[in-house]
Design an enzyme around this catalytic site. Structure first.
Site, PDB file in Angstrom:
ATOM      1  N   ARG A  31       0.820  -1.203   0.000  1.00  0.00           N
ATOM      2  CA  ARG A  31       0.000   0.000   0.000  1.00  0.00           C
ATOM      3  C   ARG A  31       0.858   1.259   0.000  1.00  0.00           C
ATOM      4  O   ARG A  31       0.492   2.259  -0.622  1.00  0.00           O
ATOM      5  CB  ARG A  31      -0.950  -0.020   1.207  1.00  0.00           C
ATOM      6  CG  ARG A  31      -2.062  -1.058   1.060  1.00  0.00           C
ATOM      7  CD  ARG A  31      -2.726  -1.362   2.389  1.00  0.00           C
ATOM      8  NE  ARG A  31      -3.902  -2.220   2.267  1.00  0.00           N
ATOM      9  CZ  ARG A  31      -3.866  -3.535   2.136  1.00  0.00           C
ATOM     10  NH1 ARG A  31      -2.689  -4.162   2.104  1.00  0.00           N
ATOM     11  NH2 ARG A  31      -4.981  -4.235   2.041  1.00  0.00           N
ATOM     12  N   GLY A  99      -1.622 -11.553  -4.527  1.00  0.00           N
ATOM     13  CA  GLY A  99      -3.057 -11.327  -4.584  1.00  0.00           C
ATOM     14  C   GLY A  99      -3.424  -9.926  -4.141  1.00  0.00           C
ATOM     15  O   GLY A  99      -4.333  -9.299  -4.702  1.00  0.00           O
ATOM     16  N   ARG A 127      -6.617 -18.096  -8.332  1.00  0.00           N
ATOM     17  CA  ARG A 127      -7.341 -17.501  -7.208  1.00  0.00           C
ATOM     18  C   ARG A 127      -8.577 -16.731  -7.669  1.00  0.00           C
ATOM     19  O   ARG A 127      -8.613 -16.176  -8.764  1.00  0.00           O
ATOM     20  CB  ARG A 127      -6.398 -16.617  -6.385  1.00  0.00           C
ATOM     21  CG  ARG A 127      -5.283 -17.452  -5.761  1.00  0.00           C
ATOM     22  CD  ARG A 127      -4.328 -16.644  -4.931  1.00  0.00           C
ATOM     23  NE  ARG A 127      -4.965 -16.136  -3.724  1.00  0.00           N
ATOM     24  CZ  ARG A 127      -4.347 -15.359  -2.840  1.00  0.00           C
ATOM     25  NH1 ARG A 127      -3.078 -15.023  -3.038  1.00  0.00           N
ATOM     26  NH2 ARG A 127      -4.960 -14.935  -1.776  1.00  0.00           N
ATOM     27  N   GLN A 174      -8.808  -7.120   1.029  1.00  0.00           N
ATOM     28  CA  GLN A 174      -8.447  -6.836  -0.360  1.00  0.00           C
ATOM     29  C   GLN A 174      -9.662  -6.373  -1.158  1.00  0.00           C
ATOM     30  O   GLN A 174      -9.575  -5.430  -1.952  1.00  0.00           O
ATOM     31  CB  GLN A 174      -7.818  -8.069  -0.995  1.00  0.00           C
ATOM     32  CG  GLN A 174      -6.486  -8.459  -0.365  1.00  0.00           C
ATOM     33  CD  GLN A 174      -5.934  -9.757  -0.928  1.00  0.00           C
ATOM     34  OE1 GLN A 174      -6.530 -10.360  -1.810  1.00  0.00           O
ATOM     35  NE2 GLN A 174      -4.804 -10.188  -0.408  1.00  0.00           N
ATOM     36  N   ASP A 320      -3.960 -15.282   7.757  1.00  0.00           N
ATOM     37  CA  ASP A 320      -2.661 -15.697   7.214  1.00  0.00           C
ATOM     38  C   ASP A 320      -1.812 -16.464   8.221  1.00  0.00           C
ATOM     39  O   ASP A 320      -0.759 -16.996   7.856  1.00  0.00           O
ATOM     40  CB  ASP A 320      -1.874 -14.481   6.720  1.00  0.00           C
ATOM     41  CG  ASP A 320      -2.403 -13.960   5.394  1.00  0.00           C
ATOM     42  OD1 ASP A 320      -2.992 -14.753   4.635  1.00  0.00           O
ATOM     43  OD2 ASP A 320      -2.238 -12.761   5.122  1.00  0.00           O
ATOM     44  N   LYS A 347      -6.526 -19.574  -0.589  1.00  0.00           N
ATOM     45  CA  LYS A 347      -5.305 -18.777  -0.455  1.00  0.00           C
ATOM     46  C   LYS A 347      -4.296 -19.284  -1.487  1.00  0.00           C
ATOM     47  O   LYS A 347      -4.670 -19.863  -2.503  1.00  0.00           O
ATOM     48  CB  LYS A 347      -4.776 -18.858   0.980  1.00  0.00           C
ATOM     49  CG  LYS A 347      -5.762 -18.390   2.034  1.00  0.00           C
ATOM     50  CD  LYS A 347      -6.126 -16.910   1.890  1.00  0.00           C
ATOM     51  CE  LYS A 347      -5.054 -15.992   2.438  1.00  0.00           C
ATOM     52  NZ  LYS A 347      -5.461 -14.561   2.388  1.00  0.00           N
ATOM     53  N   ARG A 351      -5.045 -24.169   2.120  1.00  0.00           N
ATOM     54  CA  ARG A 351      -4.221 -24.296   3.327  1.00  0.00           C
ATOM     55  C   ARG A 351      -4.807 -25.271   4.337  1.00  0.00           C
ATOM     56  O   ARG A 351      -4.052 -25.881   5.104  1.00  0.00           O
ATOM     57  CB  ARG A 351      -3.986 -22.909   3.947  1.00  0.00           C
ATOM     58  CG  ARG A 351      -2.998 -22.090   3.126  1.00  0.00           C
ATOM     59  CD  ARG A 351      -2.706 -20.737   3.723  1.00  0.00           C
ATOM     60  NE  ARG A 351      -1.659 -20.068   2.945  1.00  0.00           N
ATOM     61  CZ  ARG A 351      -1.444 -18.758   2.967  1.00  0.00           C
ATOM     62  NH1 ARG A 351      -2.199 -17.970   3.725  1.00  0.00           N
ATOM     63  NH2 ARG A 351      -0.475 -18.231   2.234  1.00  0.00           N
ATOM     64  N   ARG A 392       3.736 -19.840   3.282  1.00  0.00           N
ATOM     65  CA  ARG A 392       3.373 -19.992   4.696  1.00  0.00           C
ATOM     66  C   ARG A 392       3.307 -21.466   5.104  1.00  0.00           C
ATOM     67  O   ARG A 392       3.616 -21.803   6.250  1.00  0.00           O
ATOM     68  CB  ARG A 392       2.070 -19.256   4.987  1.00  0.00           C
ATOM     69  CG  ARG A 392       2.170 -17.764   4.655  1.00  0.00           C
ATOM     70  CD  ARG A 392       1.121 -16.929   5.338  1.00  0.00           C
ATOM     71  NE  ARG A 392       1.010 -15.618   4.717  1.00  0.00           N
ATOM     72  CZ  ARG A 392       1.843 -14.602   4.928  1.00  0.00           C
ATOM     73  NH1 ARG A 392       2.871 -14.751   5.751  1.00  0.00           N
ATOM     74  NH2 ARG A 392       1.667 -13.439   4.319  1.00  0.00           N
TER      75      ARG A 392
END
EC number: 2.5.1.19
Length: 438
Positions: A31, A99, A127, A174, A320, A347, A351, A392
């Site tokens: 951002r 993303g 996605r 998002q 996350d 994601k 996950r 992750r």
């Protein structure tokens, strides 16, 4: 050691000790460069995450005519062109694995006078994007996706946007951010409400750049036609990256680490609440504010964890961090129950499935369900883990290896560089048993 190596071998190391500095926050870095590019004037960004995702976003704005200097790896000087100063790109805009970059850029590019195409890597190309393109279409945007709603996004410029009142069906920062950014270019007021409050990085940072925006948990609104004023941003340490060391220190006996200046956005820190429910010893100190974001040092000491029912209200605030939480649950005494987390299935990988399958490979009993799982704490054994190219997942099983009775091989770890370049070397220095293999 490079994160681009093919796989890791994780095994018991030593107790984690000392003070660690975690790289800059990925969400804030995205951002910061984006809003600085759209601002009038020059902004300096300190603590910028030098990861593949954030580099992709910076490179896209360079393609759109924004001059960005790099005095050091963690600094960017952005010469903003104003909300109406972006230039037509010469080709597709590659978001890589990001993303966040793709969805927020969709909101900005929907209002430009030129056409553009947003593409991504193999993971991002799977996605869902209709959650963003549908509300933008309600505002008057024209964006095409593949037939199943996935990228690439073909954005047709020259559309006049109208402000909308949008009740988002998903709790997604998002989606909210894409609509708000399009709202800057729209006629009238744009407001967004959410089923559950999500991270408010966009709202806080737009305010720091001089935009009048009203926001409270689950609600945000702004009027179109506003301009952004250049400002300097100090990016805090990324909480999602810190999460792996928070969990590791909580479950490795004898550990006592301090993580410096970690971003503690209240919509981001559900993991702290969840771990405290499980008995973790986490103390906050030196509270401050960086660029509108709360930060603090976190001291984490080993404590025996017990299973817990994770409140669904915490889920959006730790979306996350679930891979790390699953490892904590595997190491805890008793059962940990997660519900209301179906978003984890869309994601960078599924996950829920990836963590359940991986933990089972290490001998942990996991009962998977559509929106969560029950993890029965136990002893972590040896095994081979497929990370599915998900950064992750890879880092979570690097932690699991620290309690393994043998070794844990984690495959396909290159994408760790998208969010946490240098993870392996920092982990080694802290006491992890972790080595890279081709």
């Amino acid at each position: 050691m490079s994160n681009s190596t093919q796989h890791w071998i994780a095994q018991r190391g030593t107790a984690l000790q000392g003070s660690l500095t975690i790289p800059g926050d990925k969400s804030v870095s995205h951002r910061a460069v984006m809003f600085a590019a759209l601002a009038d004037g020059t902004s300096k960004i300190d603590g910028f995450l030098e990861g593949e995702d954030t580099r992709s976003t910076a490179a896209i704005f360079a393609q759109l005519g924004v001059r960005i200097e790099t005095p050091s790896a963690s600094q960017r000087i952005v010469h903003g062109v104003g909300v109406d100063g972006l230039q037509p790109p010469q080709g597709p805009l590659d978001c890589g694995n990001a993303g966040t970059g793709m969805r927020l850029l969709a909101g900005v590019l929907a209002a430009q006078r030129f056409d553009s195409v947003l593409v991504g890597d193999a993971s991002l190309s799977k996605r869902p994007m209709r959650r963003v393109t549908d509300p933008l279409a309600q505002m008057g945007a024209r964006i095409e996706t593949e037939s199943d709603g996935t990228p690439p996004l073909r954005v047709h410029g020259g559309q006049a946007l109208q402000g909308i009142t949008f009740a988002s069906p998903v709790a997604s920062a998002q989606v909210k951010s894409a609509v708000l950014l399009a709202g800057l270019y729209a006629t009238g007021e744009t407001s967004v409400s959410e089923p559950h409050p999500t991270r408010d990085y966009t709202e806080r940072m737009l305010s720091a750049f001089g935009v009048e925006i009203a926001f409270s948990p689950g609600q945000a609104r702004l009027r179109g036609g506003q301009r952004l004023r250049a400002t300097d941003i100090a990016v805090p340490a990324d909480f999602s990256s810190a999460a792996f060391f928070i969990v590791a220190a909580s479950i490795i006996p004898g550990s006592d680490v301090t993580l410096r200046a970690v971003g503690l956005n209240p919509r981001r820190t559900g993991l702290l609440a969840a771990l405290r429910l499980m008995g973790a010893d986490i103390v906050e100190d030196n509270h401050a504010e960086h660029g509108g974001e709360p930060v603090a040092d976190l001291r984490v000491r080993y404590a025996p964890l017990r299973g817990a029912q994770i409140p669904e209200a915490l889920v959006p605030d730790m979306i996350d961090e679930f891979p790390a939480l699953f490892v904590a649950a595997a190491a805890a005494r008793g059962d940990t129950v997660v519900s209301g987390a179906a978003e984890l299935r869309v994601k960078e990988s599924d996950r829920l499935a990836a963590m359940a399958t991986g933990l089972r490979a290490l001998g942990i009993v996991v009962d998977e369900k559509p929106d969560g799982a029950t993890i029965h704490g136990g002893t972590l054994g040896s095994g081979v883990i497929e990370s599915h190219g998900d950064h992750r997942i890879a880092m979570a099983f690097a932690i699991a290896g620290q309690l393994s009775t043998g070794t844990v091989q984690v495959n396909d770890v290159a994408n760790v560089a998208t969010s946490f370049p240098g993870f392996d070397s920092l982990a080694q220095g802290a006491g992890f048993g972790l080595s890279a293999r081709p």
